[in-house]
Every structure is written in C-alpha cells, then in structure tokens.
Design a protein around this motif. Sequence first.
Motif, PDB file in Angstrom:
ATOM      1  N   GLY A 181       0.818  -1.219   0.000  1.00  0.00           N
ATOM      2  CA  GLY A 181       0.000   0.000   0.000  1.00  0.00           C
ATOM      3  C   GLY A 181       0.848   1.265   0.000  1.00  0.00           C
ATOM      4  N   PRO A 212      -1.149  -9.216  -1.442  1.00  0.00           N
ATOM      5  CA  PRO A 212      -2.243  -9.597  -2.350  1.00  0.00           C
ATOM      6  C   PRO A 212      -2.679  -8.435  -3.243  1.00  0.00           C
ATOM      7  CG  PRO A 212      -2.824 -10.011  -0.044  1.00  0.00           C
ATOM      8  CD  PRO A 212      -1.520  -9.320  -0.027  1.00  0.00           C
ATOM      9  N   GLN A 213      -2.631  -7.189  -2.659  1.00  0.00           N
ATOM     10  CA  GLN A 213      -2.996  -6.020  -3.458  1.00  0.00           C
ATOM     11  C   GLN A 213      -1.841  -5.044  -3.495  1.00  0.00           C
ATOM     12  OE1 GLN A 213      -6.734  -5.205  -1.690  1.00  0.00           O
ATOM     13  NE2 GLN A 213      -7.637  -6.547  -3.246  1.00  0.00           N
ATOM     14  N   ASP A 268      -0.135  -1.490  -4.867  1.00  0.00           N
ATOM     15  CA  ASP A 268      -0.364  -0.138  -5.393  1.00  0.00           C
ATOM     16  C   ASP A 268       0.201  -0.038  -6.817  1.00  0.00           C
ATOM     17  OD1 ASP A 268      -0.448   2.989  -3.870  1.00  0.00           O
ATOM     18  OD2 ASP A 268       0.322   2.736  -5.915  1.00  0.00           O
ATOM     19  N   GLU A 303       2.263 -11.231  -5.947  1.00  0.00           N
ATOM     20  CA  GLU A 303       0.887 -10.861  -5.574  1.00  0.00           C
ATOM     21  C   GLU A 303       0.218 -11.968  -4.775  1.00  0.00           C
ATOM     22  OE1 GLU A 303      -1.331  -8.528  -8.487  1.00  0.00           O
ATOM     23  OE2 GLU A 303       0.509  -8.290  -9.642  1.00  0.00           O
TER      24      GLU A 303
END
Length: 209
Positions: free
Chosen positions: A21, A43-44, A46, A60
């Motif tokens: 992030g 997993p997420q 930016d 990821e």
Amino acid sequence: MAYFPMFIDIEKKKCLVAGGGTVALRKVRVLLDFGAQITVVAPQIDPQILQLTGNVCVKERTFEPEDLKECVLVVAATDDVTENHRIARMAQKKHIPVNAVDQQEDCSFIFPSYLKHRDLVGAFSSAGNSPVLTQYLKESLKEILTEELGQINDYMGSIRPVVKTRIETEKLRRQVYQTILARLLAEKKTSLLPEELEQILIQEKRMKE
Ligand SMILES: C[C@@]1(CC(=O)O)C2=NC(=C\c3[nH]c(c(CCC(=O)O)c3CC(=O)O)Cc3[nH]c(c(CC(=O)O)c3CCC(=O)O)/C=C3\N/C(=C\2)[C@@H](CCC(=O)O)[C@]3(C)CC(=O)O)/[C@H]1CCC(=O)O
Ligand SMILES: NC(=O)c1ccc[n+]([C@@H]2O[C@H](COP(=O)([O-])OP(=O)(O)OC[C@H]3O[C@@H](n4cnc5c(N)ncnc54)[C@H](O)[C@@H]3O)[C@@H](O)[C@H]2O)c1
C-alpha cells in the motif's frame, strides 16, 4: 532512548517489503534510493509500486515465511497489526533487521528522515518522538547539504588513493584534505584540476621538510 545511527550497505542486497500500500510504497522508494534489490509481497499492490521497474520484484500473494530467505532487511507494512508482529518476530529470530510500520515495539530499526546527494547522507532520528521535528531538521539543512557537496564528496573519494601514496602520515593527509576542501568551498568548485591538486601535494611535502 536514542537509536544508534548505523549506516549499512544495502546495494544489490535482498530486502523484503511485506505489504503493497501507500506506506510500503514510501519505504520501497527509500530502499531504492540506496540501491537495494527489493521484493514486495502483498495480495494487493499499489499501481505506483507496479510501475517501478528494475530493482523491484513483486509477488501478488500474502507473506510466507520463505520470503525471508537471504534477506538482509525486512519491512512489515501490511495493514494487519498481528501479521506485522508475526513477520517481525520471524525476522528477529533469524537476526534480520526489521521495521514494522507504526509498531515501534516490533521494530529492530526505524527509518530516519534524511537528505542524500550521491554518497553523502545526513540522517536524523527522534527515536519516534517526533517525525515532524526530524522533517524540520531536514528542511533546515537543505541549504547546507547540497548537490554540490555530494559532488565534492565524490571528488574527495576519487583523490584518496593518490593522496595516500604521496603523503606519508595521517596527520599531513588530514591537512591536505582540509586544504582541498577549504579551497573548493571558497572557490565554489566541485573538483580541482590535476595541476592544482599536484601543487597542493608538492606544497604540503615542502612544508614538512
Ligand atoms: C522519517 C519518516 C520516514 C518514513 O516514514 O519512511 C518517518 N516518519 C515520517 C513521517 C511521519 N510519520 C508520521 C507523521 C505524522 C505526524 C506525527 O504523527 O508525528 C509524519 C509526518 C508527515 O506525515 O508529514 C506518523 C507516525 N510515524 C510513526 C508513528 C507511530 C507512533 O507514533 O506510534 C506515527 C503516528 C501514526 C498515527 O498517529 O496514527 C512512527 C515512525 N515514523 C518514523 C519515520 C519512525 C521514527 C522516525 C523518527 O525517529 O523521527 C517510526 C518510529 C517508524 C518507522 O520507521 O516508520 C517520515 C518522514 C520522511 C521525511 O523525511 O520527509
Ligand atoms: N497511509 C498512511 O499514510 C499511513 C499513515 C500512518 C499509518 N498507517 C498505517 O500503516 C499500515 C499500512 O498502511 P497503508 O496505507 O500502506 O495500507 P494499505 O491498505 O494501502 O495497504 C495494506 C497492504 O497490506 C497488504 N497485506 C495485507 N495482508 C497482508 C499479508 N498477510 N501479507 C502481505 N501483504 C498483506 C495489502 O494487500 C495491501 O497491499 C496501516 O496499518 C495503516 O494504519 C498508514
């Protein structure tokens, strides 16, 4: 308690950032500034991290203990306090320096506020008491720690071998370096011509005799 400012070489060394992030991005940018080889696992991730090419590799998925393999430094920057704590514990068990964002009790090192031009670095720590204060210090020193000083630092490094072979004692070498630095600053230059350096070296030898 104040933190000991230890400057470590992370160029081309494997560093892990768990989390992808806003905070991870900030830490990745700092590590890149010092030439690290970074793996970001989250997993997420930016889009701004995904855009960084070269020394950043992304995975990821969630963090796995095997991600710590061969790492010299770890940043736990997920949005899960318990997971950051778990990652920090694992890293500490392996004696890998670890920073857990906003969880100082889980950090074995903290990030400084810093100024950097080439190899010249000024870094400040408030031991976490006040990042705003260290930012103020950084801003105040911008006029002193300039790009030109970074260039002078490069030049001073480049002449060390010749000064070392030509000038015998440490005391005289220090004098030579002081003379050169004073001259560069006075003349607002970032290097001397070879003949100007030669003149200083000869003068210094003569003064000794
Ligand atoms: C230097 C810098 C590097 C970076 O982040 O990469 C950095 N913080 C920066 C900025 C900043 N951080 C915060 C604010 C808002 C103002 C404020 O809260 O004071 C601002 C200012 C702003 O945003 O402008 C919030 C904050 N930070 C921490 C907590 C936790 C807590 O207090 O419990 C909270 C509260 C969260 C909340 O209350 O919710 C903790 C840490 N922050 C550190 C570093 C470490 C100690 C450094 C030191 O010794 O000074 C440490 C211990 C951990 C670490 O290593 O990350 C970067 C400046 C970059 C630059 O140079 O420009
Ligand atoms: N954004 C800020 O400026 C800011 C300021 C102060 C504190 N914080 C704190 O710092 C932490 C991170 O903030 P952020 O803004 O980067 O959060 P964010 O929500 O943008 O990112 C969180 C990241 O953690 C990843 N993640 C979650 N579980 C994971 C796992 N098990 N393994 C690997 N990655 C995992 C997510 O995929 C995501 O990439 C939060 O706890 C937040 O409260 C953020």
